[in-house]
Design a protein around this motif. Structure first.
Motif, PDB file in Angstrom:
ATOM      1  N   LEU A 165       0.829  -1.210   0.000  1.00 50.93           N
ATOM      2  CA  LEU A 165       0.000   0.000   0.000  1.00 50.93           C
ATOM      3  C   LEU A 165       0.862   1.258   0.000  1.00 50.93           C
ATOM      4  CD1 LEU A 165      -2.840  -1.031   2.489  1.00 50.93           C
ATOM      5  CD2 LEU A 165      -2.923  -0.969  -0.008  1.00 50.93           C
ATOM      6  N   TRP A 166       1.909   1.274   0.845  1.00 54.51           N
ATOM      7  CA  TRP A 166       2.798   2.444   0.856  1.00 54.51           C
ATOM      8  C   TRP A 166       3.561   2.564  -0.457  1.00 54.51           C
ATOM      9  CZ3 TRP A 166       8.232   2.619   0.631  1.00 54.51           C
ATOM     10  CH2 TRP A 166       8.761   3.926   0.744  1.00 54.51           C
ATOM     11  N   LEU A 167       4.012   1.436  -1.000  1.00 52.10           N
ATOM     12  CA  LEU A 167       4.754   1.473  -2.261  1.00 52.10           C
ATOM     13  C   LEU A 167       3.898   2.062  -3.380  1.00 52.10           C
ATOM     14  CD1 LEU A 167       6.470  -2.040  -2.059  1.00 52.10           C
ATOM     15  CD2 LEU A 167       7.542   0.180  -1.680  1.00 52.10           C
ATOM     16  N   PHE A 168       2.643   1.664  -3.444  1.00 50.53           N
ATOM     17  CA  PHE A 168       1.735   2.199  -4.461  1.00 50.53           C
ATOM     18  C   PHE A 168       1.494   3.689  -4.252  1.00 50.53           C
ATOM     19  CE2 PHE A 168       0.386  -2.311  -4.994  1.00 50.53           C
ATOM     20  CZ  PHE A 168       0.554  -2.406  -6.369  1.00 50.53           C
ATOM     21  N   MET A 169       1.190   4.077  -3.012  1.00 50.84           N
ATOM     22  CA  MET A 169       0.896   5.491  -2.734  1.00 50.84           C
ATOM     23  C   MET A 169       2.106   6.367  -2.994  1.00 50.84           C
ATOM     24  SD  MET A 169      -1.648   5.892   0.508  1.00 50.84           S
ATOM     25  CE  MET A 169      -1.820   7.630   0.105  1.00 50.84           C
ATOM     26  N   HIS A 170       3.283   5.904  -2.589  1.00 52.72           N
ATOM     27  CA  HIS A 170       4.476   6.717  -2.756  1.00 52.72           C
ATOM     28  C   HIS A 170       4.831   6.868  -4.234  1.00 52.72           C
ATOM     29  CE1 HIS A 170       7.474   8.581  -0.089  1.00 52.72           C
ATOM     30  NE2 HIS A 170       8.305   8.467  -1.113  1.00 52.72           N
ATOM     31  N   THR A 171       4.575   5.841  -5.011  1.00 51.32           N
ATOM     32  CA  THR A 171       4.837   5.895  -6.449  1.00 51.32           C
ATOM     33  C   THR A 171       3.924   6.907  -7.125  1.00 51.32           C
ATOM     34  OG1 THR A 171       5.553   3.578  -6.424  1.00 51.32           O
ATOM     35  CG2 THR A 171       4.989   4.528  -8.559  1.00 51.32           C
ATOM     36  N   VAL A 172       2.669   6.935  -6.713  1.00 52.89           N
ATOM     37  CA  VAL A 172       1.733   7.941  -7.245  1.00 52.89           C
ATOM     38  C   VAL A 172       2.178   9.336  -6.812  1.00 52.89           C
ATOM     39  CG1 VAL A 172      -0.642   8.803  -7.135  1.00 52.89           C
ATOM     40  CG2 VAL A 172      -0.208   6.347  -7.357  1.00 52.89           C
ATOM     41  N   GLY A 173       2.560   9.471  -5.542  1.00 54.84           N
ATOM     42  CA  GLY A 173       3.030  10.761  -5.049  1.00 54.84           C
ATOM     43  C   GLY A 173       4.272  11.247  -5.764  1.00 54.84           C
ATOM     44  N   ALA A 174       5.143  10.321  -6.176  1.00 54.70           N
ATOM     45  CA  ALA A 174       6.348  10.699  -6.910  1.00 54.70           C
ATOM     46  C   ALA A 174       5.990  11.320  -8.261  1.00 54.70           C
ATOM     47  CB  ALA A 174       7.238   9.474  -7.124  1.00 54.70           C
ATOM     48  N   HIS A 175       4.937  10.841  -8.872  1.00 54.72           N
ATOM     49  CA  HIS A 175       4.533  11.355 -10.189  1.00 54.72           C
ATOM     50  C   HIS A 175       3.964  12.767 -10.103  1.00 54.72           C
ATOM     51  CE1 HIS A 175       3.055  11.161 -14.343  1.00 54.72           C
ATOM     52  NE2 HIS A 175       1.934  11.704 -13.889  1.00 54.72           N
ATOM     53  N   TYR A 176       3.084  12.991  -9.133  1.00 57.36           N
ATOM     54  CA  TYR A 176       2.390  14.280  -9.038  1.00 57.36           C
ATOM     55  C   TYR A 176       3.079  15.284  -8.110  1.00 57.36           C
ATOM     56  CZ  TYR A 176      -1.750  12.091 -11.191  1.00 57.36           C
ATOM     57  OH  TYR A 176      -2.630  11.453 -12.042  1.00 57.36           O
ATOM     58  N   THR A 177       3.933  14.821  -7.217  1.00 55.91           N
ATOM     59  CA  THR A 177       4.368  15.449  -5.972  1.00 55.91           C
ATOM     60  C   THR A 177       3.198  15.316  -4.994  1.00 55.91           C
ATOM     61  OG1 THR A 177       3.656  17.764  -6.189  1.00 55.91           O
ATOM     62  CG2 THR A 177       5.770  17.143  -7.232  1.00 55.91           C
ATOM     63  N   PHE A 178       3.503  15.126  -3.728  1.00 59.54           N
ATOM     64  CA  PHE A 178       2.471  14.776  -2.752  1.00 59.54           C
ATOM     65  C   PHE A 178       1.432  15.872  -2.553  1.00 59.54           C
ATOM     66  CE2 PHE A 178       5.415  11.444  -1.940  1.00 59.54           C
ATOM     67  CZ  PHE A 178       4.658  10.406  -1.424  1.00 59.54           C
ATOM     68  N   ALA A 179       1.840  17.110  -2.685  1.00 62.57           N
ATOM     69  CA  ALA A 179       0.895  18.207  -2.475  1.00 62.57           C
ATOM     70  C   ALA A 179      -0.070  18.371  -3.633  1.00 62.57           C
ATOM     71  CB  ALA A 179       1.660  19.507  -2.251  1.00 62.57           C
TER      72      ALA A 179
END
Length: 210
Positions: free
Chosen positions: A66-80
């Motif tokens: 779950l963290w790996l998926f979320m962090h990968t998405v956050g890397a694409h968009y930036t978390f904010a």
């Protein structure tokens, strides 16, 4: 032919690999993407390389993914900047702050790695149940603190917008402390789930190799 329960980690790995490829295509900020995808890649490859030596339960792999998926998405968009509007509306009454809570949820999910740590300690017979639970909780709290220090140093060294995006504070001076609290709460949640499932007593996986 592998049994369905043994295929589950492979399915998760393939899904994450595909997501990482998508994440690397025209990310919002390439410097941020590199900074965020490195820890994801490190954890991912560590799990792949150690899979034959120590096979976690499917529940542990799911929680870790779950963290790996979320962090990968956050890397694409930036978390904010992750499109998280619907969830933000639901979380706002609880967390307030008028901000994008994607990163806060991500920190909560990091705490789920306490489940895998407790399972590893108990199946390897390195600790009894109480000590395994306490160590797993303190392990997550230590990692959370170390990660905040690394983010701080990256922001200082990199500077500019990339440093701000990796730090992800969104103007909150207490962001680091709140992130560490979210990690801790996630760890407590996953350890409560661990006590319900007790994967260390089950055998849905082949014996670990010494």
């Amino acid at each position: 032919m592998q049994k369905p329960q043994n295929l589950f980690p492979t399915i998760l790995a393939l899904a994450l690999a595909a997501l990482m490829v998508w994440s690397g295509i025209a990310p919002l900020d390439r410097a941020v993407w590199y900074a965020e995808i490195i820890p994801v890649s490190a954890v991912f490859f560590a799990l792949v390389l150690t899979h034959r030596r120590f096979r976690f339960s499917n529940a542990a792999y799911l929680l870790m993914s779950l963290w790996l998926f979320m962090h990968t998405v956050g890397a694409h968009y930036t978390f904010a900047a992750v499109p998280f509007d619907a969830a933000n509306c639901l979380l706002a009454p609880l967390l307030g702050e008028g901000r994008n809570h994607f990163d806060r949820v991500g920190h909560y999910i990091i705490g789920f790695y306490a489940f895998a740590m407790a399972e590893w300690l108990l199946r390897r017979r390195l600790a009894g149940l109480p000590l395994a639970l306490f160590f797993s909780l303190f392990f997550i709290m230590s990692v959370a603190a170390a990660y905040e220090i690394i983010e701080w140093q990256y922001a200082v060294i990199e500077g500019g917008q990339a440093g701000i995006e990796v730090l992800g504070s969104q103007g909150d001076i207490w962001d680091a402390q709140k992130d560490m609290l979210a990690d801790t709460l996630g760890a407590l949640t996953s350890l409560a789930l661990f006590l319900l499932l007790r994967p260390d007593r089950q055998r849905p996986f082949p014996p670990s190799r010494e």
